[in-house]
Design a protein around this motif. Sequence first.
Motif, PDB file in Angstrom:
ATOM      1  N   SER A  35       0.850  -1.192   0.000  1.00  0.00           N
ATOM      2  CA  SER A  35       0.000   0.000   0.000  1.00  0.00           C
ATOM      3  C   SER A  35       0.884   1.240   0.000  1.00  0.00           C
ATOM      4  CB  SER A  35      -0.948   0.006   1.197  1.00  0.00           C
ATOM      5  OG  SER A  35      -0.221   0.049   2.394  1.00  0.00           O
ATOM      6  N   SER A  36       0.323   2.305  -0.544  1.00  0.00           N
ATOM      7  CA  SER A  36       1.056   3.569  -0.618  1.00  0.00           C
ATOM      8  C   SER A  36       0.962   4.307   0.714  1.00  0.00           C
ATOM      9  CB  SER A  36       0.473   4.442  -1.739  1.00  0.00           C
ATOM     10  OG  SER A  36      -0.856   4.798  -1.409  1.00  0.00           O
ATOM     11  N   ARG A  37       1.689   5.402   0.825  1.00  0.00           N
ATOM     12  CA  ARG A  37       1.647   6.208   2.057  1.00  0.00           C
ATOM     13  C   ARG A  37       0.231   6.669   2.394  1.00  0.00           C
ATOM     14  NH1 ARG A  37       6.849   8.252   3.881  1.00  0.00           N
ATOM     15  NH2 ARG A  37       8.390   7.871   2.274  1.00  0.00           N
ATOM     16  N   ASP A  38      -0.586   6.897   1.352  1.00  0.00           N
ATOM     17  CA  ASP A  38      -1.963   7.329   1.611  1.00  0.00           C
ATOM     18  C   ASP A  38      -2.938   6.141   1.602  1.00  0.00           C
ATOM     19  OD1 ASP A  38      -1.966   6.847  -1.105  1.00  0.00           O
ATOM     20  OD2 ASP A  38      -2.837   8.770  -1.671  1.00  0.00           O
ATOM     21  N   SER A  39      -2.384   4.940   1.822  1.00  0.00           N
ATOM     22  CA  SER A  39      -3.167   3.704   2.019  1.00  0.00           C
ATOM     23  C   SER A  39      -3.859   3.178   0.770  1.00  0.00           C
ATOM     24  CB  SER A  39      -4.204   3.886   3.141  1.00  0.00           C
ATOM     25  OG  SER A  39      -3.558   4.216   4.338  1.00  0.00           O
ATOM     26  N   ARG A  40      -3.421   3.607  -0.415  1.00  0.00           N
ATOM     27  CA  ARG A  40      -3.974   3.025  -1.640  1.00  0.00           C
ATOM     28  C   ARG A  40      -3.359   1.640  -1.833  1.00  0.00           C
ATOM     29  NH1 ARG A  40      -2.333   5.794  -6.252  1.00  0.00           N
ATOM     30  NH2 ARG A  40      -0.721   6.686  -4.957  1.00  0.00           N
ATOM     31  N   ARG A  64       5.432   0.542  -8.801  1.00  0.00           N
ATOM     32  CA  ARG A  64       4.553   0.900  -7.675  1.00  0.00           C
ATOM     33  C   ARG A  64       4.862   0.043  -6.453  1.00  0.00           C
ATOM     34  NH1 ARG A  64      -1.942   1.563  -7.850  1.00  0.00           N
ATOM     35  NH2 ARG A  64      -2.192   2.132  -5.671  1.00  0.00           N
ATOM     36  N   LYS A  65       5.065  -1.268  -6.662  1.00  0.00           N
ATOM     37  CA  LYS A  65       5.444  -2.141  -5.544  1.00  0.00           C
ATOM     38  C   LYS A  65       6.726  -1.643  -4.893  1.00  0.00           C
ATOM     39  CE  LYS A  65       5.712  -6.091  -7.716  1.00  0.00           C
ATOM     40  NZ  LYS A  65       5.205  -5.639  -8.995  1.00  0.00           N
ATOM     41  N   GLY A  66       7.721  -1.375  -5.717  1.00  0.00           N
ATOM     42  CA  GLY A  66       9.014  -0.935  -5.205  1.00  0.00           C
ATOM     43  C   GLY A  66       8.914   0.369  -4.433  1.00  0.00           C
ATOM     44  N   ALA A  70       9.641   0.907  -0.465  1.00  0.00           N
ATOM     45  CA  ALA A  70      10.603   1.921  -0.013  1.00  0.00           C
ATOM     46  C   ALA A  70       9.973   2.889   0.985  1.00  0.00           C
ATOM     47  CB  ALA A  70      11.164   2.685  -1.211  1.00  0.00           C
ATOM     48  N   ALA A  71       8.664   3.101   0.865  1.00  0.00           N
ATOM     49  CA  ALA A  71       7.965   4.007   1.769  1.00  0.00           C
ATOM     50  C   ALA A  71       7.614   3.335   3.092  1.00  0.00           C
ATOM     51  CB  ALA A  71       6.697   4.534   1.099  1.00  0.00           C
ATOM     52  N   GLY A  72       7.975   2.057   3.219  1.00  0.00           N
ATOM     53  CA  GLY A  72       7.752   1.375   4.487  1.00  0.00           C
ATOM     54  C   GLY A  72       6.546   0.465   4.519  1.00  0.00           C
ATOM     55  N   SER A  73       5.960   0.201   3.378  1.00  0.00           N
ATOM     56  CA  SER A  73       4.787  -0.668   3.340  1.00  0.00           C
ATOM     57  C   SER A  73       5.146  -2.087   3.756  1.00  0.00           C
ATOM     58  CB  SER A  73       4.214  -0.709   1.912  1.00  0.00           C
ATOM     59  OG  SER A  73       3.157  -1.637   1.818  1.00  0.00           O
TER      60      SER A  73
END
Length: 151
Positions: A35-40, A64-66, A70-73
């Motif tokens: 998931s992204s930082r904004d939970s997508r 997108r996965k990478g 990297a953002a901590g998902s």
Amino acid sequence: MPSGYGISTDDVGQLDWSWAEEQLVAARNYWVCTSSRDSRPHVAPVWGLWLDGAFFFSSDPTSRKGRNIAAGSTVVMHLESGNDVVVIEGAAEPPPDSEWLARAAAAYQKKYDTPIDPDNPGHGMYVVRPTKVLAWREQDFPTSATRFRFS
């Protein structure tokens, strides 16, 4: 799981870890969810392998996965099958060392007949060590529903 599923509170009929590992080793395709930082949420199939108690896969760090990793998902990985189910939760990290990565690359080559180049920056290498694994067989659900926890 919620009590409405009828899952027993004792371990009668639950799966052995060896069953889950057999499924992880035998699978060809795996679904990786981040998931992204904004939970997508994002989910995509990948090739990978189960090696030394961890799931190994490659994805371009700019994908997108990478970017999500990297953002901590944290990562959720599951097998293709809805009949023989194994779902892993854990954090994706770089391989522990070059020796481990060389063994993973050789196993990947053998499994898929496709080389993976650890020195190619477009081949981001990730290892997911499970913190929790859920497993069950559809044929004897809910009796076989099993949760494994790892520290």
